[in-house]
Design an enzyme around this catalytic site. Structure first.
Site, mmCIF file in Angstrom:
data_model
loop_
_atom_site.group_PDB
_atom_site.id
_atom_site.type_symbol
_atom_site.label_atom_id
_atom_site.label_comp_id
_atom_site.label_asym_id
_atom_site.label_seq_id
_atom_site.Cartn_x
_atom_site.Cartn_y
_atom_site.Cartn_z
ATOM 1 N N ASP A 19 0.821 -1.216 0.000
ATOM 2 C CA ASP A 19 0.000 0.000 0.000
ATOM 3 C C ASP A 19 0.856 1.268 0.000
ATOM 4 O O ASP A 19 1.968 1.278 0.514
ATOM 5 C CB ASP A 19 -0.917 -0.017 1.227
ATOM 6 C CG ASP A 19 -2.054 0.987 1.110
ATOM 7 O OD1 ASP A 19 -2.345 1.430 -0.022
ATOM 8 O OD2 ASP A 19 -2.648 1.323 2.146
ATOM 9 N N ASN A 67 -11.084 -2.716 -4.972
ATOM 10 C CA ASN A 67 -10.337 -1.763 -5.797
ATOM 11 C C ASN A 67 -11.016 -1.451 -7.148
ATOM 12 O O ASN A 67 -10.635 -0.504 -7.828
ATOM 13 C CB ASN A 67 -8.886 -2.234 -6.027
ATOM 14 C CG ASN A 67 -7.996 -2.081 -4.802
ATOM 15 O OD1 ASN A 67 -7.115 -2.900 -4.553
ATOM 16 N ND2 ASN A 67 -8.218 -1.036 -4.007
HETATM 17 C C1 IPE Z 1 -5.464 -2.563 0.151
HETATM 18 O O1 IPE Z 1 -5.137 -1.252 -0.085
HETATM 19 C C2 IPE Z 1 -5.433 -3.344 -1.127
HETATM 20 C C3 IPE Z 1 -4.135 -3.492 -1.743
HETATM 21 C C4 IPE Z 1 -3.005 -3.046 -1.277
HETATM 22 C C5 IPE Z 1 -4.136 -4.201 -2.982
HETATM 23 P P1 IPE Z 1 -6.258 -0.139 -0.282
HETATM 24 O O2 IPE Z 1 -5.534 1.137 -0.507
HETATM 25 O O3 IPE Z 1 -7.223 -0.562 -1.315
HETATM 26 O O4 IPE Z 1 -6.984 -0.162 1.129
HETATM 27 P P2 IPE Z 1 -7.856 0.931 1.869
HETATM 28 O O5 IPE Z 1 -8.904 1.388 0.883
HETATM 29 O O6 IPE Z 1 -6.941 2.046 2.264
HETATM 30 O O7 IPE Z 1 -8.410 0.226 3.054
HETATM 31 C C1 IPE Z 2 -1.665 0.239 -3.304
HETATM 32 O O1 IPE Z 2 -1.450 1.615 -3.353
HETATM 33 C C2 IPE Z 2 -1.998 -0.357 -4.649
HETATM 34 C C3 IPE Z 2 -3.383 -0.821 -4.787
HETATM 35 C C4 IPE Z 2 -4.308 -0.765 -3.879
HETATM 36 C C5 IPE Z 2 -3.743 -1.373 -6.067
HETATM 37 P P1 IPE Z 2 -2.634 2.663 -3.357
HETATM 38 O O2 IPE Z 2 -3.024 2.918 -4.759
HETATM 39 O O3 IPE Z 2 -3.726 2.222 -2.464
HETATM 40 O O4 IPE Z 2 -1.899 3.919 -2.749
HETATM 41 P P2 IPE Z 2 -2.497 4.959 -1.725
HETATM 42 O O5 IPE Z 2 -2.988 4.184 -0.549
HETATM 43 O O6 IPE Z 2 -3.588 5.685 -2.442
HETATM 44 O O7 IPE Z 2 -1.332 5.818 -1.379
HETATM 45 MG MG MG Z 3 -4.090 2.481 -0.493
#
Ligand code: IPE
Ligand code: IPE
Ligand code: MG
Length: 236
Positions: A19, A67
């Site tokens: 993340d 997602n």
């Molecule tokens: C969790 O991250 C899913 C992945 C890293 C693939 P998210 O960014 O989607 O989670 P939330 O929305 O902050 O809980």
């Molecule tokens: C994790 O990074 C990747 C996925 C969830 C696919 P994010 O895209 O959630 O990055 P932040 O949390 O917005 O920084």
């Molecule tokens: Mg995220």
């Protein structure tokens, strides 16, 4: 400390919630897609770092069932990165990395599905680390599917006794030991639907590093921190 190193507890299975890609890019004034690109490169390296340290299974959360709520452009970008990874991943055979996917693939592009199956077949005999990529994965979705399957079996009188083991064998992770530790970079402290059933006794490690910046130092931090934990599993 040094003498203790020899007997340091090493996790068999590490779970990683990758993340912070978006925030990494935002801090640099770049589009979110740059963060995902850098994050994908970090993933490739992380598998080798954990493998070199003797970890047997590494499950990474790459795309959740939630997602899909993101803009189409971002989702397409992430799927393209997966496609690029799959095209390069043939060398996982030489690297001895067994590669498997968990999650509901039906919603993914057919072309991706074929490449995923191909890579799983190609690397099925590899004996190094097993890299498990969670794509369109959700812990609740996984449990719902298991319950549906068991209900179907029950209807035809095929189930004797529903046990924890029986349910575990209906999950995507059947045959894979539960994660000993789950680490989440980016500063968020939640599971976000990752390995709900399997994490019953996992150790949790939350870290501020954003995933694209994740380095070997973070690998060592996770392993050192894990070694300090006292796992009791409810006993004394
Ligand atoms: C969790 O991250 C899913 C992945 C890293 C693939 P998210 O960014 O989607 O989670 P939330 O929305 O902050 O809980
Ligand atoms: C994790 O990074 C990747 C996925 C969830 C696919 P994010 O895209 O959630 O990055 P932040 O949390 O917005 O920084
Ligand atoms: Mg995220």
């Amino acid at each position: 400390m040094k003498e203790k190193d020899a007997e340091k507890a090493l996790p068999v299975h590490v779970g990683l919630i990758m993340d912070g890609n978006g925030r990494w890019a935002k801090r640099r004034g770049l589009p979110r897609s740059f963060g995902h690109k850098k994050g994908a490169d970090t993933f490739t390296k992380a598998v080798e770092w954990f493998g070199n340290r003797g970890v047997k299974y590494l499950t990474v959360y790459a795309f959740s069932t939630e997602n899909w709520k993101r803009p189409k452009e971002e989702i397409d970008g992430i799927m393209n990165l997966l496609d690029e990874y799959l095209d390069k991943a043939d060398n996982n055979v030489e690297k001895n990395i067994k590669t498997v996917f968990i999650g509901d693939r039906e919603r993914l592009d057919k072309n991706l599905q074929n490449k995923m199956r191909h890579l799983e077949e190609e690397t099925s005999g590899c004996t190094g680390i097993t890299a498990i990529l969670a794509i369109n994965y959700g812990g609740r979705d996984e449990i719902v599917r298991a319950v549906r399957e068991i209900a179907k079996e029950a209807k035809y009188g095929k189930v004797n006794e529903i046990t924890e083991e029986y349910i575990g064998n209906k999950l995507y992770t059947a045959g894979i030991p539960d994660p000993d530790v789950i680490a989440r970079p980016s500063g968020e402290q939640r599971l976000s639907n990752f390995l709900l059933w399997q994490s019953a006794y996992s150790e949790f490690i939350f870290m501020d590093t954003l995933w694209p910046d994740f380095s070997e130092k973070d690998v060592d931090y996770i392993l050192d921190e894990y070694a300090k934990r006292n796992r009791r599993f409810g006993a004394l």
